[in-house]
Design a protein around this motif. Structure first.
Motif, short mmCIF file in Angstrom:
data_model
loop_
_atom_site.label_atom_id
_atom_site.label_comp_id
_atom_site.label_asym_id
_atom_site.label_seq_id
_atom_site.Cartn_x
_atom_site.Cartn_y
_atom_site.Cartn_z
N THR A 36 0.85 -1.19 0.00
CA THR A 36 0.00 0.00 0.00
C THR A 36 0.89 1.24 0.00
OG1 THR A 36 0.01 0.03 2.39
CG2 THR A 36 -1.77 -1.20 1.35
N SER A 37 0.27 2.40 0.03
CA SER A 37 1.03 3.66 0.04
C SER A 37 1.82 3.80 1.35
CB SER A 37 0.08 4.85 -0.14
OG SER A 37 -0.87 4.85 0.92
N THR A 38 1.36 3.14 2.41
CA THR A 38 2.09 3.20 3.69
C THR A 38 3.47 2.58 3.55
OG1 THR A 38 0.02 3.11 4.90
CG2 THR A 38 2.00 2.50 6.12
N LYS A 39 3.49 1.35 3.00
CA LYS A 39 4.77 0.67 2.81
C LYS A 39 5.67 1.49 1.87
CE LYS A 39 6.74 -3.75 1.28
NZ LYS A 39 6.39 -5.18 1.04
N SER A 40 5.09 2.02 0.79
CA SER A 40 5.88 2.84 -0.14
C SER A 40 6.48 4.04 0.57
CB SER A 40 5.02 3.37 -1.29
OG SER A 40 4.30 2.35 -1.88
N ALA A 41 5.69 4.68 1.44
CA ALA A 41 6.17 5.87 2.15
C ALA A 41 7.37 5.52 3.04
CB ALA A 41 5.04 6.47 2.98
N ILE A 42 7.29 4.37 3.73
CA ILE A 42 8.40 3.94 4.59
C ILE A 42 9.65 3.70 3.75
CG2 ILE A 42 9.25 2.10 6.13
CD1 ILE A 42 6.26 1.53 6.83
N VAL A 43 9.49 2.91 2.69
CA VAL A 43 10.63 2.55 1.86
C VAL A 43 11.26 3.78 1.19
CG1 VAL A 43 11.36 1.19 -0.16
CG2 VAL A 43 9.81 0.17 1.55
N SER A 44 10.40 4.70 0.69
CA SER A 44 10.93 5.92 0.05
C SER A 44 11.73 6.74 1.04
CB SER A 44 9.82 6.83 -0.46
OG SER A 44 8.95 6.13 -1.24
N PHE A 45 11.19 6.87 2.26
CA PHE A 45 11.89 7.66 3.28
C PHE A 45 13.26 7.07 3.58
CE2 PHE A 45 13.07 8.48 7.69
CZ PHE A 45 13.06 9.87 7.71
N VAL A 46 13.27 5.75 3.81
CA VAL A 46 14.53 5.09 4.16
C VAL A 46 15.53 5.21 3.01
CG1 VAL A 46 15.59 2.86 4.72
CG2 VAL A 46 13.51 3.60 5.91
N LYS A 47 15.03 5.06 1.79
CA LYS A 47 15.93 5.18 0.63
C LYS A 47 16.54 6.56 0.54
CE LYS A 47 14.70 1.51 -2.53
NZ LYS A 47 13.81 1.08 -3.58
N LYS A 48 15.72 7.60 0.71
CA LYS A 48 16.27 8.95 0.51
C LYS A 48 17.26 9.35 1.61
CE LYS A 48 12.61 11.88 2.50
NZ LYS A 48 11.55 12.87 2.26
N VAL A 49 17.01 8.92 2.86
CA VAL A 49 17.94 9.33 3.92
C VAL A 49 19.23 8.52 3.93
CG1 VAL A 49 16.12 10.29 5.40
CG2 VAL A 49 16.90 7.93 5.78
N THR A 50 19.23 7.37 3.22
CA THR A 50 20.43 6.54 3.21
C THR A 50 21.25 6.70 1.92
OG1 THR A 50 19.11 4.69 2.41
CG2 THR A 50 19.53 4.76 4.77
N GLN A 51 20.75 7.48 0.99
CA GLN A 51 21.44 7.62 -0.30
C GLN A 51 22.51 8.71 -0.22
OE1 GLN A 51 18.79 8.18 -3.61
NE2 GLN A 51 20.45 8.08 -5.10
N GLU A 52 23.76 8.30 -0.19
CA GLU A 52 24.86 9.27 -0.09
C GLU A 52 24.84 10.22 -1.29
OE1 GLU A 52 28.64 8.76 1.67
OE2 GLU A 52 28.25 6.64 2.11
N GLY A 53 25.09 11.48 -1.00
CA GLY A 53 25.11 12.46 -2.07
C GLY A 53 23.77 13.15 -2.25
N SER A 54 22.68 12.48 -1.81
CA SER A 54 21.34 13.09 -1.93
C SER A 54 21.23 14.23 -0.92
CB SER A 54 20.27 12.02 -1.67
OG SER A 54 19.29 12.48 -0.77
N SER A 55 20.40 15.21 -1.22
CA SER A 55 20.24 16.36 -0.31
C SER A 55 19.51 15.93 0.97
CB SER A 55 19.48 17.48 -1.01
OG SER A 55 18.18 17.02 -1.33
N ASP A 56 18.83 14.79 0.92
CA ASP A 56 18.12 14.29 2.10
C ASP A 56 18.94 13.27 2.89
OD1 ASP A 56 15.69 15.71 1.93
OD2 ASP A 56 15.01 14.39 0.31
N PHE A 57 20.18 13.06 2.47
CA PHE A 57 21.02 12.06 3.16
C PHE A 57 21.21 12.44 4.64
CE2 PHE A 57 25.27 10.63 4.58
CZ PHE A 57 25.08 9.26 4.44
#
Lengths: 349, 349
Positions: A36-57
């Motif tokens: 569902t959108s809940t799982k997507s929201a969790i996964v997107s958040f974790v991906k963006k904060v763990t991606q080195e170089g991203s502004s959300d890292f």
């Protein structure tokens, strides 16, 4: 030499691949969450904060995730588990305390007067807890709690408490840890009670548990110092206290925070209004078939203001019915993952 | 294909060997420690508690090491660094507070009356600290401390404070962490002050710092909640308080504990009298040439009872003159290893 060079090469490559994937944590996922959108929201958040170089890292040392316990990580019906434990303890200890037969709230417990028990006031709840859970060291208390957990069962489901942990939340804790998060519990319940089971139930060590607490007393005891939990309340980790408790113990605003009741409101508000990427999660108990359906009408897990605030702050509301494929572990979980009390080191006191 | 199968095999084997050794932590050692019985005692202890299958093996989640800060991890002369910071802050803020010219203890600070400053009583020290270090959020305070650290120098040595960290202790912290220990600071100083520099100075995150603290207040501030440090003292993390603080925050008796004064006595007694292998360390300031020589005659870092207790309990006494090849970092350490305040996430408040 038993191995041919080709076989050795293949073996080395497989080993390297295995080492690589086991160290990146890609194996952890969220199988008990529906797509569902809940799982997507969790996964997107974790991906963006763990991606080195991203502004959300967010660097690993700031990846702090804090979870409420009752109603967020495990079930809280018919009452908080700590209170159910205390009631069982009163029964176990009653033979040594004959006056309890006529003294409230002990008399109601011993008569199994459930109606009275469900309407206990704060003072009586505190009396039951301080009677059964203070005046000893952490080590002694750990032993009592773990001995109780061996046989104790939820009075409504008949299941051991280990099987009343929400499977999707267990997976979420592991998923966050695999992505470099440090996972904490912040509970209105007593810190000692949760510390006695946090490692074996949630993989969370005692130092990552924040809770309500009694004052501690240092006793020398002839060169064998001990720290005793007194019956004087020191700190109530609820409401505003949850934000303060986190600030006191962690000294950082968490970037991921999850709760299920109005007692979690300020912790969620404070955490998610910090700068940078934040994730607020509210567990909504909507599933009357697999669990219980409750929110604003419930004394335990009262959810009203925080549900309104969720819209304002953009927190993710988990609808248990829709978002969870499984609520509780499906196979009986009987073997403790790890028991701190079995180690050669004294763990507290 | 550029690689021959033989070259690929050799490459894979070398990579595996490298992965193996880098994950066991054998690369971290103690170059600034002389080869004395003190170094041997540290290494033997770490070896026995990390050797799986040994009767002294301690699982990683119980490998808690706690260090005092002033006089144990960095120099504490001519006064505690936090007090020197507070004095500089009074000077910086004085133009906004004209009445300080006539109000004690501020007047003595502004007149640079060092004799009065060195004999300040507890109440005056607390007044200076609460005036300069409360009434704001963690985030604001972090900024002030880190701005001060950029230029501030120890008044006796003229060195930046980063260069007043004991090099052998820095190596010891890294050595323990490489062997699966979780390293903590437990200081009589204010928790906020140490948290502002613990990561960049010692590689210790803020949640692994325990210290004295003021009460915290939650302020809503129109949907932007903040936690403000009030000027009301909440907990003094000294003496018996150090053992209680560890029990409150960590919930475990550390297996490795280091201090340098009588304020560390109960923390050492309590930690080392737990069951299983324990290591107690006492830093003895014997080196008048490279640092300062002091113990029972000193107001700052008074060491008398704890030195007697060391024999009784079998703690390792570090003789700075004999045991340390180097006291302070030999090259100027100017680049912060990691500044939490530079990240996109608000770290406190």
């Amino acid at each position: 030499m038993a191995f041919s060079q080709r076989k050795l090469t293949v073996f080395c490559l497989l080993l390297l691949i295995n080492i690589f994937f086991s160290s990146t944590g890609v194996s952890a996922d969220l199988p008990s969450w529906n797509n569902t959108s809940t799982k997507s929201a969790i996964v997107s958040f974790v991906k963006k904060v763990t991606q080195e170089g991203s502004s959300d890292f967010v660097p690993p040392e700031l990846r702090i995730a804090v979870f409420d316990n009752d109603g967020t990580l495990w079930a809280e019906k018919p009452a908080y588990v700590q209170l159910l434990f205390a009631i069982d303890e009163i029964k176990r200890l009653a033979p040594e305390h004959p006056k309890w037969q006529k003294e409230q709230p002990f008399a109601s417990i011993l008569k199994e007067d459930f109606h009275s028990l469900l309407t206990l006031g704060k003072a009586d709840r505190l009396k039951i807890i301080s009677t059964t859970q203070t005046g000893m060291t952490d080590t002694e208390f750990n032993r009592v709690v773990n001995s109780w957990l061996t046989d104790a069962k939820n009075p409504l489901t008949g299941k051991p408490y280990r099987n009343m942990v929400y499977q999707p939340m267990h997976e979420l804790l592991e998923y966050l840890r695999a992505n470099g998060f440090k996972t904490y519990i912040s509970s209105g319940g007593g810190v000692d009670f949760i510390r006695a089971l946090s490692m074996s139930f949630y993989g969370i060590p005692p130092e990552q548990v924040i809770g309500s607490r009694f004052k501690l007393r240092y006793e020398d005891d002839d060169g064998h110092p001990q720290i005793i939990t007194t019956d004087k309340l020191d700190f109530v980790n609820d409401g505003v206290g949850k934000a303060i408790g986190i600030s006191q113990v962690i000294g950082l605003r968490p970037i991921f925070v999850a709760g299920n009741s109005d007692g979690d409101l300020q912790m969620l508000e404070w955490s998610t209004s910090g700068k940078g990427p934040r994730f607020g999660m509210l567990i909504h108990h909507t599933d009357s078939k697999r669990e219980w359906s409750y929110d604003s009408g419930s004394k335990v897990g009262h959810l009203d203001k925080a549900l309104k605030a969720a819209k304002l702050y953009g927190w993710t509301v988990v609808d248990m019915t829709k978002d969870w494929a499984v609520v509780f572990p499906q196979s009986k979980v009987t073997t403790p993952e790890k028991e701190i009390s079995e180690t050669p080191v004294e763990d507290g006191g």
